[in-house]
Scaffold this motif. Structure first.
Motif, PDB file in Angstrom:
ATOM      1  N   ASP A   1      -1.083   1.238   9.316  1.00 29.20           N
ATOM      2  CA  ASP A   1      -2.032   0.844   8.451  1.00 29.20           C
ATOM      3  C   ASP A   1      -2.177  -0.543   8.620  1.00 29.20           C
ATOM      4  OD1 ASP A   1      -3.234   1.471   5.789  1.00 29.20           O
ATOM      5  OD2 ASP A   1      -1.475   0.919   5.136  1.00 29.20           O
TER       6      ASP A   1
ATOM      7  N   ASN B   1      -1.724   6.622   0.057  1.00 30.47           N
ATOM      8  CA  ASN B   1      -1.992   6.257   0.913  1.00 30.47           C
ATOM      9  C   ASN B   1      -0.887   6.661   2.401  1.00 30.47           C
ATOM     10  OD1 ASN B   1       0.295   3.434   2.867  1.00 30.47           O
ATOM     11  ND2 ASN B   1      -2.217   2.852   2.492  1.00 30.47           N
TER      12      ASN B   1
ATOM     13  N   GLY C   1       0.729  -1.204  -0.228  1.00 31.28           N
ATOM     14  CA  GLY C   1      -0.035   0.013   0.212  1.00 31.28           C
ATOM     15  C   GLY C   1       1.043   0.917   0.304  1.00 31.28           C
ATOM     16  N   HIS C   2       2.398   1.334   0.796  1.00 29.30           N
ATOM     17  CA  HIS C   2       2.816   2.114   0.792  1.00 29.30           C
ATOM     18  C   HIS C   2       3.708   2.769  -0.129  1.00 29.30           C
ATOM     19  CE1 HIS C   2       2.947   5.194   4.086  1.00 29.30           C
ATOM     20  NE2 HIS C   2       4.804   5.592   3.611  1.00 29.30           N
ATOM     21  N   ASN C   3       3.837   1.874  -1.154  1.00 25.82           N
ATOM     22  CA  ASN C   3       3.804   2.556  -2.756  1.00 25.82           C
ATOM     23  C   ASN C   3       3.476   2.175  -4.519  1.00 25.82           C
ATOM     24  OD1 ASN C   3       6.678   3.260  -1.562  1.00 25.82           O
ATOM     25  ND2 ASN C   3       7.268   1.473  -1.402  1.00 25.82           N
ATOM     26  N   GLU C   4       2.675   1.686  -4.000  1.00 32.56           N
ATOM     27  CA  GLU C   4       1.175   0.605  -4.855  1.00 32.56           C
ATOM     28  C   GLU C   4       0.161   1.024  -4.792  1.00 32.56           C
ATOM     29  OE1 GLU C   4       2.991  -0.193  -7.753  1.00 32.56           O
ATOM     30  OE2 GLU C   4       5.219   0.284  -7.593  1.00 32.56           O
ATOM     31  N   PRO C   5      -1.215   0.835  -5.526  1.00 31.97           N
ATOM     32  CA  PRO C   5      -2.142   1.426  -4.947  1.00 31.97           C
ATOM     33  C   PRO C   5      -2.340   0.559  -3.519  1.00 31.97           C
ATOM     34  CG  PRO C   5      -1.998   1.565  -6.767  1.00 31.97           C
ATOM     35  CD  PRO C   5      -0.925   1.121  -7.022  1.00 31.97           C
ATOM     36  N   GLY C   6      -3.118   0.149  -3.155  1.00 35.59           N
ATOM     37  CA  GLY C   6      -3.929  -1.083  -1.728  1.00 35.59           C
ATOM     38  C   GLY C   6      -3.928   0.033  -0.528  1.00 35.59           C
ATOM     39  N   GLY C   7      -2.866  -0.362   0.530  1.00 33.06           N
ATOM     40  CA  GLY C   7      -2.825  -0.522   1.523  1.00 33.06           C
ATOM     41  C   GLY C   7      -4.006  -0.573   2.890  1.00 33.06           C
TER      42      GLY C   7
ATOM     43  N   ASP D   1      -6.761   3.421  -6.332  1.00 33.27           N
ATOM     44  CA  ASP D   1      -7.112   3.039  -4.768  1.00 33.27           C
ATOM     45  C   ASP D   1      -8.363   3.207  -4.749  1.00 33.27           C
ATOM     46  OD1 ASP D   1      -4.245   2.585  -2.928  1.00 33.27           O
ATOM     47  OD2 ASP D   1      -3.903   4.188  -4.260  1.00 33.27           O
TER      48      ASP D   1
ATOM     49  N   PRO E   1       4.937   3.738  10.109  1.00 35.88           N
ATOM     50  CA  PRO E   1       3.060   3.960   8.721  1.00 35.88           C
ATOM     51  C   PRO E   1       2.475   2.600   9.480  1.00 35.88           C
ATOM     52  CG  PRO E   1       4.723   6.365   8.193  1.00 35.88           C
ATOM     53  CD  PRO E   1       5.622   4.798   9.905  1.00 35.88           C
TER      54      PRO E   1
END
Lengths: 148, 758
Positions: free
Chosen positions: A126, B717, A38-44, B633, A122
């Motif tokens: 998350d 994010n 998530g922190h670098n690519e879509p997601g989280g 996202d 972080p």
């Protein structure tokens, strides 16, 4: 009729059960994958938590809502608390270094052949978001499903 | 920062208490009590330093509003700190044994520790706001403890009543403290100047006094304390007699140098304290429940303390401190005795208790010691009473103050005779009565012995903590604590009250019988009930006015209000429209058409399920729009939400009756009009909003610093978990609370409206 078909969620269906059983681990792994990247690519954590909850919701439809509670083992309310605790802990860690609340603290590891791993508070935050979103969503769905 | 560590350690132990209780069962209290006893020893060891120069600690917390983690251990704090940790340790041991075999024992121990940490914070805090934070925590823990037996109606009622009264007073106190801090230009308690001549004095004194009077159960707010007796007995002994209810007295004592010495102070405290003494003492005589008897005498004792602080001057300051200590020791002991009697016999009704000394000799002995102290015969009680009478007699309002003291002393003697002697004498009436385990008599015994022992060494006691404590109330205190003051009026009054009380106690049975017939609630509590009922009626009226219970009306109200506000803004403002050419690509048009079709289809569908599914087209269309606009996202979240929404809808629909179209064509056309206008308005708003730019958008900063500062390339994010992390923290907290609420409501419905959350 559609309404009756919907009512069948309580009844054992071989196809649905097989699909749910196969999908649950896949969805869980996918949700963790989303959380991690998530922190670098879509997601989280938010999306990840929702995907994991959806996986268990599918399971609850194929089997019984009770079976989901048994599979998870931990009380969902405990998970909510754990999530909030993770998020709060992520905020407090920075304070130990005399920085304001919620200041990110990072540690990085340089491996061989250019592999580098960076992990910081972080991410812990998350994880907290993931746990809260997952447990709240799932407990709402389960308690609705258990309603008679 | 020892005080901060001490308080934090107690809170941490509160979290561990349930596990400890699970591991060690009823012996858990012994282990948990090590921490309070250790803190007791630590504070006791600081006594020489406290007497010389009180140690202070300070660390900024929110310095912008004058809020610092400031602590100070002076004489008053030391006296309270020793009571909180010492009695607290004994109560933990007692509570563990008292709750033996009860699965909720761990929770009780946890709440007790939570309270202990909060109360220690109150007395150690050297900052007005910090003190208030801990003050409110004691109210919260008191609420949890009074309502501990949450399946009992009376318990819940008592808990809510205590919270409403002390919490309401807390609001006044907060206003008073902030006002005081502004008037004094400092929030540091040890730096507060005397505000006696300040123009705002009367206002801020009134606010602070309301906070203190509600907390310390002063007339007319006294009624919550007897109702708080629904709590388990260790709680009553600890919170509602020895420590928490003295928080108000503590704050009055603490602020004596700041607010005291004026006529308003003297008259208010004398009037309120005196009234409380008479009401509490009088009502104590006609109760038959051991705990309620003790509760009403506690009310009277708190009134005595307020009165003593109202008298002012050296003698009164010393008397207040001596009586505070004496009362905490004997009343704590008597409450623990009441609990042991309840435990051993199963009843607390004094009409059914007699001859317990044979079956419970150790408890009986402890009760006798405590009773003698309450009577004013055993050294500690005698010392306190002598000092109080002398202070009252030497003040300008001597007649009122000594009169109130005498009445209270008669009541104390009467009650001391009943609970410390009579129920233990005569023929045993309870064949099954038995002595409890050591944990159940250790507490009362230690407190009873201290009540005798400490009084035997008044000079040592004065040097250890008494003088320093009185010094906090009355700077440059030069009192002299001794048992024998010669034959004087004070001694005569004291002896006279004892004799009167003992004679009066012969009529105790008749008084109790008279009181038992009268179930009437006292006037003050009736006023409280009326206020609560009035608030409920108001809420009901208002709710039935605005809550129709019909979804359509809610939607129309929300949408209508938004539209009206929007239109009002439009009248005074001409927006700029985007004047760049629209670059619309074919697949975007297709998407739009699909979504429009979904909307129309959903509105026309003949079953709920198909409506939801068709509406899903719109949801996924929105998700696809996010993808096209470069926000994967959001798209993922949208899809997940969409799926979960369908599941929730489905789970809800199986409980609904078959879908029927009940609305007429005009209604539907009206709804369509509202929906269309609202949709158009929102679209219009989006269009013009994109042209309104006031200053630089913050997104540039996020884009620039996302990786260098926050080590992340996914800006969405990074904003969520780092840049705007605090917002997210608030959101997940709300989410968790809302989730708990939803689950609780549904499970309450499932279990037939019960309060269980399982």
């Amino acid at each position: 009729m559609v309404g009756q078909a919907v009512g069948r969620w309580r009844i054992y269906s071989v196809i649905l059960a097989s699909v749910a059983r196969a999908m649950l681990p896949l969805l869980l792994v996918f949700s963790l994958f989303l959380l991690w990247r998530g922190h670098n690519e879509p997601g989280g954590g938010f999306t990840g938590g929702l995907v994991a909850a959806a996986g268990f919701a599918l399971y609850a439809m194929a089997f019984q809502p009770r079976s989901v509670r048994r599979v998870i083992r931990v009380d969902l309310r405990t998970l909510m608390g754990a999530g909030l605790l993770c998020a709060a802990a992520a905020g407090v860690i920075g304070m130990a270094q005399n920085k304001p609340f919620m200041t990110g603290v990072w540690i990085s590891w340089q491996g061989p052949e250019g592999i580098a791993v960076e992990i910081g508070t972080p991410f812990l935050f998350d994880v907290g978001v993931y746990l809260v979103v997952f447990s709240v969503t799932l407990s709402i769905i389960l308690s609705k499903a258990e309603e008679r | 920062m020892e005080p901060l560590i001490a308080v934090t350690a107690i809170f941490a132990l509160a979290l561990l208490a349930p596990q400890t209780s699970r591991l060690l069962a009823h012996r858990a209290g012994w282990l948990l009590s090590l921490l309070p006893f250790g803190l007791f020893a630590w504070m006791a060891s600081l006594s020489p330093a406290v007497n010389a120069d009180p140690p202070k600690w300070n660390q900024p917390w929110v310095p912008e509003i004058g809020l610092n983690l400031a602590f100070r251990l002076d004489g008053l704090a030391l006296l309270f700190g020793l009571l909180i940790t010492g009695i607290g340790g004994l109560v933990l041991v007692y509570a563990g044994e008292y709750m033996k075999g009860d699965p909720r024992a761990g929770r009780l121990l946890s709440f007790l520790l939570f309270f202990m940490g909060s109360m220690l914070g109150v007395v150690l805090a050297d900052n007005l706001i910090l003190l208030f934070v801990f003050w409110e925590l004691t109210s919260v823990s008191s609420f949890l403890l009074i309502g501990f037996n949450s399946d009992e109606e009376g318990s819940r009622r008592g808990a809510i009543q205590a919270l409403v009264v002390t919490g309401g007073g807390g609001l006044a106190l907060l206003a008073g403290l902030v006002w005081m801090g502004q008037a004094a230009q400092t929030y540091e308690i040890s730096n507060l100047p005397s505000l006696a001549g300040h123009p705002a004095y009367a206002g801020l004194f009134a606010l602070v006094a309301i906070g203190c009077f509600t907390k310390s159960a002063q007339f007319p707010f006294h009624f919550w304390l007897p109702n708080a007796m629904k709590a388990p007995t260790p709680v009553s002994a600890y919170l509602h007699s020895a420590t928490m209810v003295k928080a108000g007295v503590y704050l009055l004592a603490r602020l004596s140098p700041t607010l005291g010495g004026t006529q308003i102070w003297e008259v208010t405290l004398t009037a309120v304290g005196g009234a409380t003494m008479v009401v509490g003492g009088g009502l104590a005589l006609i109760q038959y429940d051991l705990k309620r008897i003790l509760a009403y005498t506690t009310v009277a004792a708190l009134g005595t303390l307020v009165l003593a602080l109202g008298i002012g001057g050296e003698k009164a300051a010393g008397a207040a401190m001596a009586f505070l200590l004496a009362h905490a020791l004997y009343k704590g002991a008597l409450f623990l005795v009441a609990g042991a009697v309840d435990h051993g016999t199963g009843t607390r009704d004094i009409r059914a208790l007699s001859g317990l000394a044979r079956q419970m000799p150790i408890t009986g002995f402890a009760a006798l010691l405590a009773g003698l102290s309450m009577l004013g015969v055993a050294p500690m009680g005698f010392l306190a009473k002598e000092m109080a009478f002398e202070a009252a007699l030497s003040s300008p309002l001597a007649a009122v103050q000594a009169g109130a003291l005498s009445l209270a002393a008669v009541a104390f003697a009467w009650v001391a005779f009943v609970v410390g002697w009579r129920i233990f004498r005569g023929t045993p009436s309870q064949p099954d009565a038995h002595e409890g385990s050591p944990g159940l008599w250790l507490g009362p015994m230690v407190l009873g012995l201290l009540g005798v022992g400490l009084g035997c060494a008044p000079a040592w006691l004065e040097g250890f903590v008494g003088s320093a404590a009185a010094n906090s109330v009355m700077p440059d205190y030069q009192g002299h604590w001794s048992l024998w003051h010669g034959f004087n009026l004070a001694l005569g009054l004291g002896v006279g009250c004892i004799v009167l009380g003992l004679v009066g106690a012969r009529a105790s049975e008749r008084a109790v019988a008279w009181g038992a017939e009268r179930k009437a609630v006292v006037g003050c509590e009736r006023a409280y009930d009326a206020a609560i009922a009035g608030a409920n009626r108001l809420a009901e009226t208002f709710t039935s006015l605005v809550q129709s219970g019909r979804l359509r009306v809610y939607l129309q109200t929300t949408i209508g209000t938004t539209l009206v506000l929007l239109a009002a803004a439009m009248l005074r403002w001409t927006p700029d429209f985007p004047n760049r050419p629209f670059d619309v690509r074919p697949h975007e048009v297709l998407l739009l058409i699909a979504m429009l079709a979904g909307v129309i289809g959903a509105a026309h569908s003949k079953s709920r399920l198909s409506a939801v599914v068709i509406l899903g087209v719109v949801g996924f269309g929105v998700a696809l729009t996010y993808v096209l606009l470069g926000a994967p996202d959001l798209a993922m979240t949208q899809i997940a939400v969409e799926i979960l929404t369908v599941i929730l809808f489905v789970l809800t629909f199986i409980h609904l009756p078959k879908f029927q179209r009940a609305s007429t064509l005009p209604t539907r056309l009206g709804d369509a009009a509202v929906a269309t206008v609202f949709g158009a308005a929102m679209g219009f708003l989006c269009l013009v909003a994109s042209e309104q730019r006031y200053g630089e958008p913050v997104s540039a900063y996020f884009v620039e610093n996302s990786y260098p500062l926050a080590h992340g390339r996914n800006i969405v994010n990074v904003i969520l978990v780092d840049f705007r992390g605090l917002d997210t923290m608030g959101e997940i907290t709300v989410l968790a609370l809302a989730g708990l609420g939803v689950v609780a409501l549904w499970s309450a419905k499932r279990s037939g409206g019960g309060a269980s959350t399982r």
